[in-house]
Design an enzyme around this catalytic site. Structure first.
Site, short mmCIF file in Angstrom:
data_model
loop_
_atom_site.label_atom_id
_atom_site.label_comp_id
_atom_site.label_asym_id
_atom_site.label_seq_id
_atom_site.Cartn_x
_atom_site.Cartn_y
_atom_site.Cartn_z
N CYS A 108 0.57 -0.79 -0.06
CA CYS A 108 -0.09 -0.13 0.00
C CYS A 108 0.69 1.60 0.12
O CYS A 108 1.84 1.32 -0.76
CB CYS A 108 -0.82 -0.53 1.38
SG CYS A 108 -2.25 1.30 1.50
N ASP A 157 -9.48 -4.38 -7.46
CA ASP A 157 -8.98 -3.46 -5.65
C ASP A 157 -9.17 -2.16 -6.45
O ASP A 157 -10.23 -1.20 -7.25
CB ASP A 157 -7.40 -3.74 -6.35
CG ASP A 157 -6.82 -2.75 -5.00
OD1 ASP A 157 -7.19 -1.72 -3.84
OD2 ASP A 157 -4.95 -3.24 -4.70
N HIS A 164 -8.09 -4.78 -2.66
CA HIS A 164 -6.84 -4.51 -1.61
C HIS A 164 -6.53 -5.83 -0.81
O HIS A 164 -8.06 -6.86 -0.10
CB HIS A 164 -7.15 -3.27 -1.35
CG HIS A 164 -5.98 -2.77 -1.19
ND1 HIS A 164 -5.81 -2.17 -1.48
CD2 HIS A 164 -5.84 -1.80 0.29
CE1 HIS A 164 -4.35 -1.43 -1.34
NE2 HIS A 164 -4.63 -1.25 -0.17
#
Length: 252
Positions: A126, A183, A214
């Site tokens: 991330c 995502d 995600h």
């Protein structure tokens, strides 16, 4: 979102975890994971998501030590203290992060724990994935694997940093990036990043997982979980990637 609630088994026997700080004024805290066998092994630096150091990343660190590496995990949020519980608390803390200063902290840990003449790995998630790509642009000897990195930088920064897209073409070391088609990260931006990486001097590979969103690496520890297949395949590829570019400890 990211790995705040991802399950994490207990760390294995023989693993040592040491709390360290960079020397000098304004020290940066980091964790060092290793074992008796990994003293002279190559180092992998793990850059976390917005939740910071947590049991899931400790678990991954243990897995990498078991593969024969030393693992270093900087506390990118040490200047801000602990986040309030939950996603909203993590996002609120993230909004107070000075990204250039956090990147400088990461660079200080890299300088402290790696040898400039020797390859080292970075594994980023991330926001940490975006930071990993920025770091790769300044270290020719860096071997970089990322999960769900933001091509235009992690949103919500108090002080933004350079976008990975702006520097990706200068990355000299190998890069492996993982993304899920489900995502919320803009797929078009990832495709744009992939095209820029194709022009870089280093070997690069972008992997897509059609049914993954995600935080899909949570499938490594959560069973049953929709992302188990993507998690297992991507982790296998990540280990093979590091294994082809780094030198783990010799097992007795």
């Amino acid at each position: 979102m990211c790995h705040n609630h991802s399950e994490a088994p207990e760390l294995g026997e023989g693993l040592t975890v040491t709390t360290c700080r960079t020397p000098g004024v304004d020290p940066v805290p980091y964790l060092h994971f290793g074992s008796e066998e990994t003293t002279d092994a190559d180092v992998i630096v793990l850059m976390t998501d917005i939740f910071g150091v947590n049991p899931f990343y400790r678990h991954l660190s243990g897995l990498l030590v078991a593969e024969g590496y030393q693992l270093v995990m900087p506390d990118m949020f040490h200047r801000l203290g602990a986040a309030a519980p939950g996603r909203d608390g993590a996002l609120a803390r993230r909004a107070r992060l000075d990204d250039p200063l956090a990147m400088d902290d990461v660079e200080r840990v890299i300088e402290r724990t790696t040898d400039g003449n020797r390859r080292f790995g970075v594994l980023g998630f991330c926001i940490g994935g975006s930071f990993a790509l920025l770091s790769a642009a300044t270290h020719r000897n860096q071997v970089t694997a990322t999960y769900y990195a933001f091509p235009k930088g992690s949103p919500g920064a108090k002080v933004p940093v350079t976008e990975p897209l702006e520097v990706a073409g200068s990355i000299a070391g190998p890069v492996l990036g993982h993304w899920g088609r489900q995502d919320y990260i803009d797929a078009g931006e990832v495709e744009e990043l992939a095209k820029v990486l194709d022009t870089a001097p280093g070997e690069t590979e972008v992997r897509w997982y059609s049914d993954a969103g995600h935080s899909f690496l949570a499938g490594l520890t959560e069973n049953p979980q929709d992302s188990m297949g993507a998690a297992a395949d991507s982790w296998r590829r990540t280990l093979a990637f590091f294994g082809s570019h780094l030198t783990p400890a010799t097992r007795g």
